[in-house]
Design a protein around this motif. Structure first.
Motif, mmCIF file in Angstrom:
data_model
loop_
_atom_site.group_PDB
_atom_site.id
_atom_site.type_symbol
_atom_site.label_atom_id
_atom_site.label_comp_id
_atom_site.label_asym_id
_atom_site.label_seq_id
_atom_site.Cartn_x
_atom_site.Cartn_y
_atom_site.Cartn_z
ATOM 1 N N ARG B 170 0.782 -0.905 -0.313
ATOM 2 C CA ARG B 170 -0.148 0.546 -0.090
ATOM 3 C C ARG B 170 0.665 1.133 0.675
ATOM 4 O O ARG B 170 0.970 2.486 -0.686
ATOM 5 N N GLU B 171 2.122 1.174 0.877
ATOM 6 C CA GLU B 171 3.018 2.023 0.440
ATOM 7 C C GLU B 171 3.123 2.454 -0.435
ATOM 8 O O GLU B 171 3.563 3.551 -0.525
ATOM 9 N N GLN B 172 3.869 1.336 -1.311
ATOM 10 C CA GLN B 172 4.763 1.889 -1.976
ATOM 11 C C GLN B 172 3.646 2.041 -3.709
ATOM 12 O O GLN B 172 4.175 2.567 -3.790
ATOM 13 N N VAL B 173 2.317 1.580 -3.028
ATOM 14 C CA VAL B 173 1.714 2.302 -4.473
ATOM 15 C C VAL B 173 1.506 3.550 -4.499
ATOM 16 O O VAL B 173 0.919 4.587 -5.451
ATOM 17 N N ARG B 174 0.720 3.295 -2.775
ATOM 18 C CA ARG B 174 0.505 5.195 -2.607
ATOM 19 C C ARG B 174 0.921 6.106 -2.904
ATOM 20 O O ARG B 174 0.929 7.075 -3.835
ATOM 21 N N ALA B 175 2.975 5.847 -3.048
ATOM 22 C CA ALA B 175 3.409 6.250 -3.652
ATOM 23 C C ALA B 175 4.080 6.624 -5.223
ATOM 24 O O ALA B 175 3.359 7.426 -6.004
ATOM 25 N N GLU B 176 3.214 5.493 -6.144
ATOM 26 C CA GLU B 176 3.457 5.363 -7.176
ATOM 27 C C GLU B 176 2.319 6.444 -8.165
ATOM 28 O O GLU B 176 2.278 6.920 -8.432
ATOM 29 N N LEU B 177 0.705 6.565 -6.911
ATOM 30 C CA LEU B 177 -0.039 7.120 -7.778
ATOM 31 C C LEU B 177 0.248 8.365 -7.032
ATOM 32 O O LEU B 177 -0.628 8.937 -8.114
ATOM 33 N N LYS B 178 0.667 8.739 -6.193
ATOM 34 C CA LYS B 178 0.778 10.467 -6.271
ATOM 35 C C LYS B 178 1.524 11.028 -7.963
ATOM 36 O O LYS B 178 1.309 11.757 -7.834
ATOM 37 N N GLN B 179 2.535 10.439 -7.828
ATOM 38 C CA GLN B 179 3.743 10.626 -8.486
ATOM 39 C C GLN B 179 2.438 10.253 -10.214
ATOM 40 O O GLN B 179 2.702 11.460 -11.138
ATOM 41 N N ILE B 180 1.790 9.274 -10.625
ATOM 42 C CA ILE B 180 0.540 9.450 -11.567
ATOM 43 C C ILE B 180 0.366 10.643 -11.726
ATOM 44 O O ILE B 180 0.561 11.085 -12.725
ATOM 45 N N PHE B 181 -0.800 10.198 -11.275
ATOM 46 C CA PHE B 181 -1.631 11.661 -10.670
ATOM 47 C C PHE B 181 -0.795 13.429 -10.831
ATOM 48 O O PHE B 181 -1.825 14.010 -10.554
ATOM 49 N N GLU B 182 0.219 13.759 -10.159
ATOM 50 C CA GLU B 182 0.536 14.848 -10.483
ATOM 51 C C GLU B 182 0.618 15.343 -11.536
ATOM 52 O O GLU B 182 0.790 16.892 -11.898
ATOM 53 N N SER B 183 1.052 14.316 -12.152
ATOM 54 C CA SER B 183 2.232 14.313 -13.523
ATOM 55 C C SER B 183 0.590 14.797 -14.815
ATOM 56 O O SER B 183 0.728 14.970 -16.120
ATOM 57 N N LEU B 184 -0.809 14.245 -13.911
ATOM 58 C CA LEU B 184 -2.162 13.858 -16.021
ATOM 59 C C LEU B 184 -2.648 15.251 -15.501
ATOM 60 O O LEU B 184 -3.251 15.700 -16.445
ATOM 61 N N HIS B 185 -2.395 16.112 -14.958
ATOM 62 C CA HIS B 185 -2.980 17.772 -14.871
ATOM 63 C C HIS B 185 -4.430 17.270 -14.793
ATOM 64 O O HIS B 185 -5.070 17.781 -15.517
ATOM 65 N N THR B 186 -5.530 16.448 -14.026
ATOM 66 C CA THR B 186 -6.746 16.273 -14.650
ATOM 67 C C THR B 186 -7.526 15.598 -13.284
ATOM 68 O O THR B 186 -7.044 15.386 -11.312
ATOM 69 N N PRO B 187 -8.479 16.515 -12.867
ATOM 70 C CA PRO B 187 -9.105 16.239 -11.688
ATOM 71 C C PRO B 187 -9.657 14.838 -10.949
ATOM 72 O O PRO B 187 -9.749 14.065 -12.026
ATOM 73 N N VAL B 188 -8.923 15.187 -9.957
ATOM 74 C CA VAL B 188 -8.849 13.674 -9.236
ATOM 75 C C VAL B 188 -9.627 13.705 -7.783
ATOM 76 O O VAL B 188 -9.624 14.554 -6.968
ATOM 77 N N GLN B 195 -6.477 7.653 7.305
ATOM 78 C CA GLN B 195 -5.561 9.397 7.072
ATOM 79 C C GLN B 195 -4.699 9.226 6.529
ATOM 80 O O GLN B 195 -4.344 10.306 5.585
ATOM 81 N N THR B 196 -3.592 8.613 6.669
ATOM 82 C CA THR B 196 -2.428 8.522 5.926
ATOM 83 C C THR B 196 -2.549 9.442 4.532
ATOM 84 O O THR B 196 -1.554 10.117 4.112
ATOM 85 N N GLU B 197 -3.132 7.839 3.761
ATOM 86 C CA GLU B 197 -3.588 8.263 2.232
ATOM 87 C C GLU B 197 -3.748 9.983 1.560
ATOM 88 O O GLU B 197 -2.852 9.660 0.860
ATOM 89 N N ALA B 198 -4.953 9.739 2.999
ATOM 90 C CA ALA B 198 -5.585 11.447 2.592
ATOM 91 C C ALA B 198 -4.707 12.571 2.942
ATOM 92 O O ALA B 198 -4.235 13.593 1.339
ATOM 93 N N MET B 199 -3.077 12.174 3.546
ATOM 94 C CA MET B 199 -2.815 13.432 3.425
ATOM 95 C C MET B 199 -1.455 12.855 2.900
ATOM 96 O O MET B 199 -1.299 14.274 2.452
ATOM 97 N N THR B 200 -0.944 11.624 2.888
ATOM 98 C CA THR B 200 0.151 12.583 1.134
ATOM 99 C C THR B 200 -0.021 12.177 0.390
ATOM 100 O O THR B 200 0.326 12.897 -0.426
ATOM 101 N N LEU B 201 -1.385 11.641 -0.057
ATOM 102 C CA LEU B 201 -1.514 12.260 -1.342
ATOM 103 C C LEU B 201 -2.236 13.347 -1.937
ATOM 104 O O LEU B 201 -1.945 13.703 -3.137
ATOM 105 N N SER B 202 -2.926 13.923 -1.343
ATOM 106 C CA SER B 202 -3.822 14.883 -2.050
ATOM 107 C C SER B 202 -3.165 16.803 -2.215
ATOM 108 O O SER B 202 -2.703 16.868 -1.110
ATOM 109 N N SER B 203 -4.326 16.804 -2.915
ATOM 110 C CA SER B 203 -3.933 18.210 -2.657
ATOM 111 C C SER B 203 -4.632 19.311 -2.032
ATOM 112 O O SER B 203 -4.809 20.417 -0.608
ATOM 113 N N LYS B 204 -5.690 18.344 -1.493
ATOM 114 C CA LYS B 204 -7.230 19.658 -1.150
ATOM 115 C C LYS B 204 -7.847 17.833 0.056
ATOM 116 O O LYS B 204 -7.822 17.173 -0.659
#
Ligand SMILES: Nc1ncnc2c1ncn2[C@@H]1O[C@H](COP(=O)(O)OP(=O)(O)OP(=O)(O)O)[C@@H](O)[C@H]1O
Ligand SMILES: [Mg+2]
Lengths: 292, 379
Positions: B170-188, B195-204
């Motif tokens: 989960r930790e590993q995929v979380r990091a990957e998700l962050k990278q993927i969606f940061e490069s996409l410029h699409t609302p997610v 909470q950890t997921e929410a805190m680490t991944l989101s812009s809001k």
């Protein structure tokens, strides 16, 4: 394996209990198999005995002389191949109709919010409980009025109607146990309801389709009363009627051999059908749809 | 690229079951908004309404400039990753990825190109001919993600996509998700109750409860400035200390101690004091003179590895327990312990409404007469 097992005695005891269970199980299995297969075996044996052996007293259990005489008789002296084709046509058509009409209905009842869903289901259930012989007189009038006598539709339509409730009930419970997310995911992917049913759900319900299909086919293949009454033209008769007629034609000497041969011939297609689709009936096709 | 807007969404299943009461939310191009909330608060319902799998009772959903409130899911150009992955079990991985594109009558060259791109990126190349049943949980998760990515939709929706993975993965995929969606410029829009997921991944982070949006802010601010008592208690682990106290002459009374309220405010009769366990410090000589300290008896100590979670009963307040997270290397000898409550980490909430009080900036009166240092006292 460094130390000796301290509990050798209890181990032996469970062993014995286990083997007793095994023996009982084996006896049970043998009993059930003999019980259900003995009549068929008797028919098979009778069909290959010569007439003298069939009539012999005391009984001759195992044929002393093999003969295909009875088979030759039913296929040569009577149009048995023709009867089989008739039966096959009627049963196959009504089975396909049954699945084609019953499956969408089952899906609608399982997943779409149909008004009066419970009422419809109750109705379907009541129809399956209804003794169909009671329908017979009414149907006879209808067949007469519509002039459908000696028309296969007179068999296909009632067979379909009688088997549809079963199809709906079985398929509905199958659709219900498919994960809902799968359909949601298909919708998001852009499938409409019909595409989803055909491309996603049906491939996953093949086991259920095959099972209900076989049940419907067997019911139609074996049906006797309607077939006897609605079809009177010789060339259009179905297998059960034809088999019954073998004994009906000779009053003084019952042709046991020919009867047995006809029974075997009439059962064989069903056996082949089940063996053929046996693998498709195997479950577990949904494995891997959702988390494992 | 599009923007997602939810306007006064309401979903009423029955008069008693109203998981979403009034929800308005904007998600911009580059935003990764996480819906966070306790179980049953309507996160999945909200997501399903955005996807079109559920019809809102009231309100509107707008993607780009198109109102899609009642459009069919297939007409919305959204992609969704399900918690259960929902892969088609009878199709190969390739067909799973391609099915949504084929339905849109996309050119087969383009389909192949997109799948090659995504599969290379997610490491699915060697799995293309397998059926989902022959994949591990992590691989299935990737295929589900891939199926969303190849679509290149206008909005991504993810409903707890990581909850079926083991902690490490989960930790590993979380990091990957962050990278993927940061490069996409699409609302997610991402749903989780982690909470950890929410805190680490989101812009809001959008904290939901009771069918209402409680707070919509960047993760950092959610943590430092919870908008109300619910958010304060829900975000952060171990949970924030929330103590209902009486007020007296500009200070909240905590046992034998007086915690000064910010100046300039009319103090209510009762007030809720909030402070996170990690902000409660073991007082020692280098705590400066104005920091509020309290003394209490240790009633429970839980070892969390890096630190100890210490529950203390404050002197003079028998029914109040304060929990403090104290680094394992800090020790004390006595049963009584002195803790510092740094004023910049104290949150105040209205007892009745739960709303945050004295927002920004927190002002603490200097040299307050009641503020006193207390030394560790042996018993
Ligand atoms: N089809 C439905 N009919 C009636 N009530 C429903 C339906 N779907 C969901 N609910 C109710 O709506 C509420 C919110 O459900 P929802 O699935 O949105 O919760 P959630 O926030 O996703 O929770 P979780 O974190 O457990 O997934 C629940 O109380 C649920 O019982
Ligand atoms: Mg949910």
């Amino acid at each position: 394996m460094t130390t000796t097992h301290p509990s050798a005695y209890p181990a032996a005891k469970t062993d014995r209990a286990f083997s007793l269970r095994k023996v009982l199980l084996t006896i049970g299995v043998i009993f059930v198999v003999v019980f259900s297969l003995a009549p068929i075996l008797w028919q098979v044996l009778t069909s290959i005995k010569v007439n003298a052996d069939i009539a012999a007293i005391p009984n001759v259990y195992f044929p002393r002389q093999f003969t295909l005489q009875h088979y030759i008789e039913i296929f040569n002296r009577r149009p048995f191949l023709n009867y089989m084709l008739n039966s096959f046509f009627v049963a196959a058509t009504s089975t396909l109709l049954c699945l084609a009409l019953g499956t969408p209905a089952a899906y609608a009842l399982a997943r779409l919010r149909v008004p009066g869903e419970r009422f419809i289901l109750a109705l379907v259930l009541i129809v399956t409980l209804f003794p169909y012989i009671l329908l017979f007189i009414g149907l006879l009038e209808i067949v007469r009025a519509t002039g459908l006598a000696n028309n296969y539709l007179a068999l296909i339509i009632p067979y379909t109607a009688i088997n549809i409730p079963l199809t709906i009930l079985v398929m509905r419970s199958f659709f219900q146990q498919l994960p809902r997310d799968l359909e949601d995911s298909a919708k998001v992917d852009g499938y409409n309801t019909w595409q989803m049913l055909v491309r996603i759900l049906l491939p996953l319900t093949t086991p259920a389709l095959v099972t209900t299909g076989i049940l419907a086919f067997i019911a139609a293949w074996n049906e006797f009363i309607f077939a006897l009454t609605f079809i009177t033209r010789e060339s259009m008769k179905t297998i059960p009627v034809a088999v019954a007629q073998i004994s009906g034609t000779a009053v003084f000497e019952i042709p046991y051999g020919a009867l047995a041969a006809a029974t075997v011939v009439g059962t064989l297609p069903l056996v082949i059908l089940v063996l053929l689709f046996q693998r498709r009936i195997v479950q577990g096709l949904t494995a891997g749809a959702v988390k494992g | 690229m599009a923007k997602l807007e939810l306007r006064h969404l309401n979903k009423t299943y029955s008069p008693k079951v109203i998981p979403v009461k009034d929800l308005s939310l904007d998600v911009d191009n580059d935003e990764f908004v996480t819906l966070l909330g306790p179980s049953g608060c309507g996160k999945s319902t909200t997501l399903r309404m955005i996807a079109g799998l559920e019809q809102p009772t009231r309100g509107d959903i707008v993607i780009g400039d198109k109102k899609v409130t009642y459009a069919a899911p297939g007409d919305r150009n959204i992609a969704m990753v399900f918690q259960s992955y929902a892969l088609y079990p009878h199709m190969t991985v390739y067909d799973n990825l391609a099915s949504g594109l084929k339905l849109r009558k996309m050119h087969s060259e383009e389909i192949r190109r997109r799948i090659a791109e995504v599969s290379g990126f997610l490491g699915l190349d060697s799995l293309m001919e397998r059926k989902p049943g022959q994949l591990s949980g992590g691989q299935r998760q990737r295929v589900a993600l891939g199926r969303a990515l190849v679509r290149q939709p206008e909005v991504f929706l993810l409903d707890e996509p990581l909850s079926n993975l083991d902690a490490l993965l989960r930790e590993q995929v979380r990091a990957e998700l962050k990278q993927i969606f940061e490069s996409l410029h699409t609302p997610v829009v991402y749903v989780t109750h982690d909470q950890t997921e929410a805190m680490t991944l989101s812009s809001k982070v959008a904290v939901l409860n009771d069918g209402y949006l409680q707070q919509l802010d960047p993760p950092r601010r959610i943590y430092t400035h919870p908008a109300n008592r619910f958010v304060a208690g829900f975000i952060g682990s171990p949970q924030m200390n929330l103590l209902d106290l009486n007020c007296d002459r500009g200070a909240a009374v905590l046992g034998d101690y007086r915690i000064p309220l910010p100046t300039g405010a009319t103090p209510p009769a009762r007030i809720t004091l909030g402070i996170r366990p990690e902000h409660v410090e073991l007082a020692n000589s280098d705590v400066n003179g104005d920091t509020q300290t309290v003394q209490g008896k240790v009633i429970l100590m839980e070892n969390l590895g890096m630190s100890n979670l210490v529950s203390i009963r404050i002197r003079g307040a028998e029914n109040v327990t304060l929990r403090a997270l104290i680094p394992s290397d800090r020790t004390w000898r006595e049963e009584m312990i002195t803790l510092a409550l740094p004023s910049e980490h104290i949150h105040w909430f209205d007892v009745e409404t739960g709303e945050r009080l004295f927002s920004e900036p927190l002002q603490i009166p200097t040299a307050h007469p009641q503020t006193q240092r207390l030394d560790i006292r042996s018993t």
